[in-house]
Each structure stands twice: as C-alpha cells, then as structure tokens.
Enzyme design. Structure first.
Site, mmCIF file in Angstrom:
data_model
loop_
_atom_site.group_PDB
_atom_site.id
_atom_site.type_symbol
_atom_site.label_atom_id
_atom_site.label_comp_id
_atom_site.label_asym_id
_atom_site.label_seq_id
_atom_site.Cartn_x
_atom_site.Cartn_y
_atom_site.Cartn_z
ATOM 1 N N ASP A 51 52.417 55.375 64.597
ATOM 2 C CA ASP A 51 52.257 54.028 65.165
ATOM 3 C C ASP A 51 53.591 53.391 65.524
ATOM 4 O OD1 ASP A 51 49.507 54.122 64.993
ATOM 5 O OD2 ASP A 51 49.392 53.011 63.111
ATOM 6 N N ARG A 89 56.062 45.130 50.727
ATOM 7 C CA ARG A 89 56.105 44.540 52.079
ATOM 8 C C ARG A 89 57.059 43.349 52.202
ATOM 9 N NH1 ARG A 89 54.885 49.014 54.459
ATOM 10 N NH2 ARG A 89 52.724 49.648 54.255
ATOM 11 N N ASP A 149 48.810 44.394 55.700
ATOM 12 C CA ASP A 149 50.265 44.406 55.852
ATOM 13 C C ASP A 149 50.767 43.437 56.914
ATOM 14 O OD1 ASP A 149 50.657 46.151 53.774
ATOM 15 O OD2 ASP A 149 50.367 47.922 55.034
ATOM 16 N N SER A 199 46.168 58.619 56.000
ATOM 17 C CA SER A 199 47.183 57.601 56.211
ATOM 18 C C SER A 199 47.746 57.265 54.837
ATOM 19 C CB SER A 199 46.552 56.360 56.860
ATOM 20 O OG SER A 199 47.343 55.229 56.564
HETATM 21 N N1 ARG Z 1 45.079 48.599 50.600
HETATM 22 C C1 ARG Z 1 46.423 48.704 50.163
HETATM 23 C C2 ARG Z 1 47.099 47.360 50.192
HETATM 24 O O1 ARG Z 1 46.690 46.526 50.948
HETATM 25 C C3 ARG Z 1 47.207 49.787 50.858
HETATM 26 C C4 ARG Z 1 47.452 49.594 52.336
HETATM 27 C C5 ARG Z 1 48.364 50.620 53.050
HETATM 28 N N2 ARG Z 1 47.948 51.962 52.828
HETATM 29 C C6 ARG Z 1 47.999 52.971 53.706
HETATM 30 N N3 ARG Z 1 47.606 54.137 53.276
HETATM 31 N N4 ARG Z 1 48.435 52.860 54.919
HETATM 32 O O2 ARG Z 1 48.029 47.100 49.469
#
Ligand code: ARG
Length: 405
Positions: free
Chosen positions: A13, A93, A122, A182
């Site tokens: 991405d 993040r 995110d 992912s």
């Molecule tokens: N659901 C998790 C969170 O919001 C992980 C999100 C990212 N995970 C991923 N495999 N891209 O913290």
C-alpha cells in the site's frame, strides 16, 4: 517545490503511494519515513531498498527503546488492554506519527501522506497526532480515497491493481499475490489479519504464528521465570538487570518458546466493525500478567477496584490513539501515584501455552503471615461474631418483607 512526508512501511500500500504522490497529487519531493518499532530487520531493509528504487528521500528512525520506555511501559502500568487485546499496534501509531511530525517540521512539508485504508483504526491514530501537533499541514490518504477512474470518480484499489501499478514503477511485489496475510509487527505484539482470519468461526492455521510455538513444539518441562519490578515496570529477568528493550526482547523469546502469548478475540473497531483478530504478544501477555499479580499484592481492595476502571478507560483511549488526551493524563496521575509500591518480584511458570503466577513478593505487600494464618495470635476469631451477625442485614430484611424463602 512541494514536499510530502509519507509514513512508509515498505509494504504494498505505502509503496503504491510513492508514484501516486508524483503522478496524481503533483508533489516533486517525496520524503519517506520508516519508524523502527521492532518489526523484522528484513522489512526495514526492504523499505530502504524500495524507497531507493522509487527515488524518495528516505529516513529510518530507530525508535525501539523509546517505544518500550514511553509507550509499552505506561501500558504495563495501566495493564493496557482492550477487549482482551494487549494493545500493541495501537500504541505504536502515536510514536510513528510523532516521527513523521519531526520529519515534516525538518523539511518544511506541505502535506503528509499515509497508506491506511478507510476501514481500520490506524487512520484515526496517526491523523489525530499529526493534526494535534501540526494542524496546518494537510493529510492525504490515497488508499482511503481509492483509485482514480479514467472517466473521473474513484473506486477502491484491488490488490492485483496495486501490484501491477507498483511493477510499472519498477517495484516488484510479485510474490505478494499469494501472500494473503496482513501483518503488523512491533516489539509489543504481532497482529495477523487477512484471508479468512476475520471470520469469527475460522480456525487459524498454524502458519500465521511466528513468535509463539505451537503446543506440539513446546518443551515438556515447565520454565520458571522471575520478573523483577521497580516503580511498576519490569527491571530484571531471573535476577539479571536488563534495559527495557532487552527485557521485552528476552520475554518475547521466553514466552514464545513456551507457546505463551497467542490472543484470539472479537474486537469492536473504532468504526463499529466487529472483527475477529489474532495476535501474538508473548512479552506483553507475561509482563502484564506479572504486573497485575504484583498490584494485587500491594494495593488495597478499593484501589484495585477503582484501578480496574481507570485501566479500562486508559486502554480505550490508547486503543483509539488519543495519546495526548487530557483524560489520559488524569488517569496516569492516579496510576503513577500507585506504581512506586508496585516493586518486587513475580514468579511465573510457563508450560505448554500457559503462564501461571506461582509466587509474588514485595516489601509493600499488604499481607501479614500472622493475620492470615489459622492459629493467629493477633486475630481473635471470636471478634468476628458480631460482624457476621450484621452481614447482609438489608438483604435479609428484604427476604423477610417480600416473603421469599
Ligand atoms: N486491530 C488491531 C488494532 O487496531 C491491528 C491493526 C493492524 N493490523 C494489521 N495486521 N494490519 O490495533
């Protein structure tokens, strides 16, 4: 000259975002920032190599120690959890966004870009931090906006289109066509999504796990681990003093080899989507378990009851990425007030996917051997009689008045 700072993982991405920034959004200077929060070294190298191929100004920021000390440790103090998920992606993040802010300030950026889609959490976490600190810099999210159609209008990118677009710009992400998972990794945990994994009733295949052994491969002999805490954070393992980063790295190995740390939950995402999630958080699971056990030893009953509520609020704010929220600071003031007493040791016994607390010790323990023992000299059992007689007074009256029983 217009400059954009792109938060770059090196994955599909965000790699697609680079040529898009030039061709569609018209930037001529693209600064990519990859933040090392403990993802595999190969991912970092791949990001650097792809950035080179795609012609960006690239920086990698090693934020691992900062991540543990400023993000994982506050989470330990607050028993950081959201619906059974030892929040890991969530707490990385804000730090990633912070590094993007640093870069944007350093280069005088005209915009930010990130590769988040419009479905996940995110986008909220990253944009909140960037918007808080640099409200004047606009944010572009090409994956959320979708692919521009020849006749105008937009639709979501398909994976194949992304792969072809990247290939047309010299980056081959060929083998990813069958890479269905992912994955998001940092020192505090590994999140695996994609394929059928979001389905609540799908049994995840063994191959998705990399940090934790399957039961068949774990040792038969239990492993005893003693974790030392000072001021609410781990400082040693089996008597050996270690840096925060070393502690997390080592606990990931110890828990992982015993199959400890797999987490499978239903998660209510910020947009309301209910999704099944798979995590491996070997260090987090063990350290949070130990921290809770020590709090249970040194805190009063009412502190524990109140703190469970404080922890839940903190976990929710951290999950949402509201890292600078005043309520978060307020909650931390309470939590930090207690932590000096959360000093001592906790002994865990790990075996075959389970970790059990088998001992805890602290000079702040609210425990007195004489008081608790059956033949206590100071605790006169006869004193209890009057208290027992008044116990449940109102509920007994209720039963009499309502004629029940
Ligand atoms: N659901 C998790 C969170 O919001 C992980 C999100 C990212 N995970 C991923 N495999 N891209 O913290």
């Amino acid at each position: 000259m217009s400059t954009v700072v792109l938060i770059y993982s090196g994955g599909l991405d965000t790699s697609v975002c680079i040529p898009l920034m030039r061709e569609e959004y018209g930037f001529d200077r693209i600064v990519t920032v990859t933040v090392d929060v403990g993802q595999p070294a190969a991912d970092i190298e791949q990001a650097e190599e792809r950035a080179r191929t795609l012609g960006t100004e690239h920086t990698t920021v090693d934020a691992r120690a900062e991540f543990v000390e400023q993000y994982c440790w506050p989470s330990v103090k607050a028993n950081g959890d959201y619906q059974g998920y030892p929040i890991s992606t969530s707490i990385a993040r804000p730090l990633i966004a912070l590094k993007a802010v640093d870069a944007a300030r350093a280069v005088g950026a005209d915009a930010y870009a990130h590769g988040c889609t419009g479905k996940g959490n995110d986008q909220f976490r990253l944009e909140y931090v960037m918007r808080t600190l640099t409200p004047e810099i606009p944010i572009i999210a090409p994956m959320r906006q979708g692919k521009l159609l020849p006749g105008g209008g937009r639709e979501p990118w398909t994976r194949t289109e992304e792969i072809d677009y990247a290939a047309a710009h010299g980056v081959s992400i060929g083998q990813s066509k069958d890479k269905i998972w992912s994955i998001d990794e940092n020192l505090w945990g590994r999140s695996i999504e994609g394929g059928h994994l979001e389905e609540p009733n799908y049994c995840p295949p063994e191959e998705i796990f990399q940090w934790t052994r399957g039961l068949a491969d774990t040792p038969d002999t239990p492993e005893i681990v003693v974790i030392g805490f000072e001021n609410g954070v781990p400082v040693s393992i089996n008597g050996e003093s270690l840096s925060p980063l070393e502690i997390v790295l080592r606990m990931n190995v110890i828990s992982g080899r015993n199959g400890v740390g797999r987490v499978d939950v239903m998660e209510d995402r910020m947009l309301g989507l209910k999704v099944r999630e798979n995590y491996e958080c070997p260090a987090a699971v063990a350290l949070l378990q130990a921290h809770k056990a020590l709090e249970a030893l040194v805190c009063t009953q009412s502190e524990l009851k109140f703190k469970a509520h404080v922890d839940r609020e903190w976990g929710e704010l951290a999950y949402k990425g509201l890292w600078f929220d005043p309520l978060k600071e307020d909650l931390e003031a309470f939590t930090n007030q207690i932590q000096p007493r959360v000093t001592g040791t906790v002994t865990l016994r790990m075996a075959k996917g389970s970790s059990v607390v088998i001992g805890r010790a602290s000079k702040w323990a609210l425990y007195n051997e004489d008081l608790a023992s059956f033949d206590s000299k100071t605790f006169d059992q006869a004193d209890s009689e009057g208290m027992v007689k008044t116990h449940g007074l109102q509920s007994r009256m209720y039963w009499q008045i309502c004629g029940r029983g």
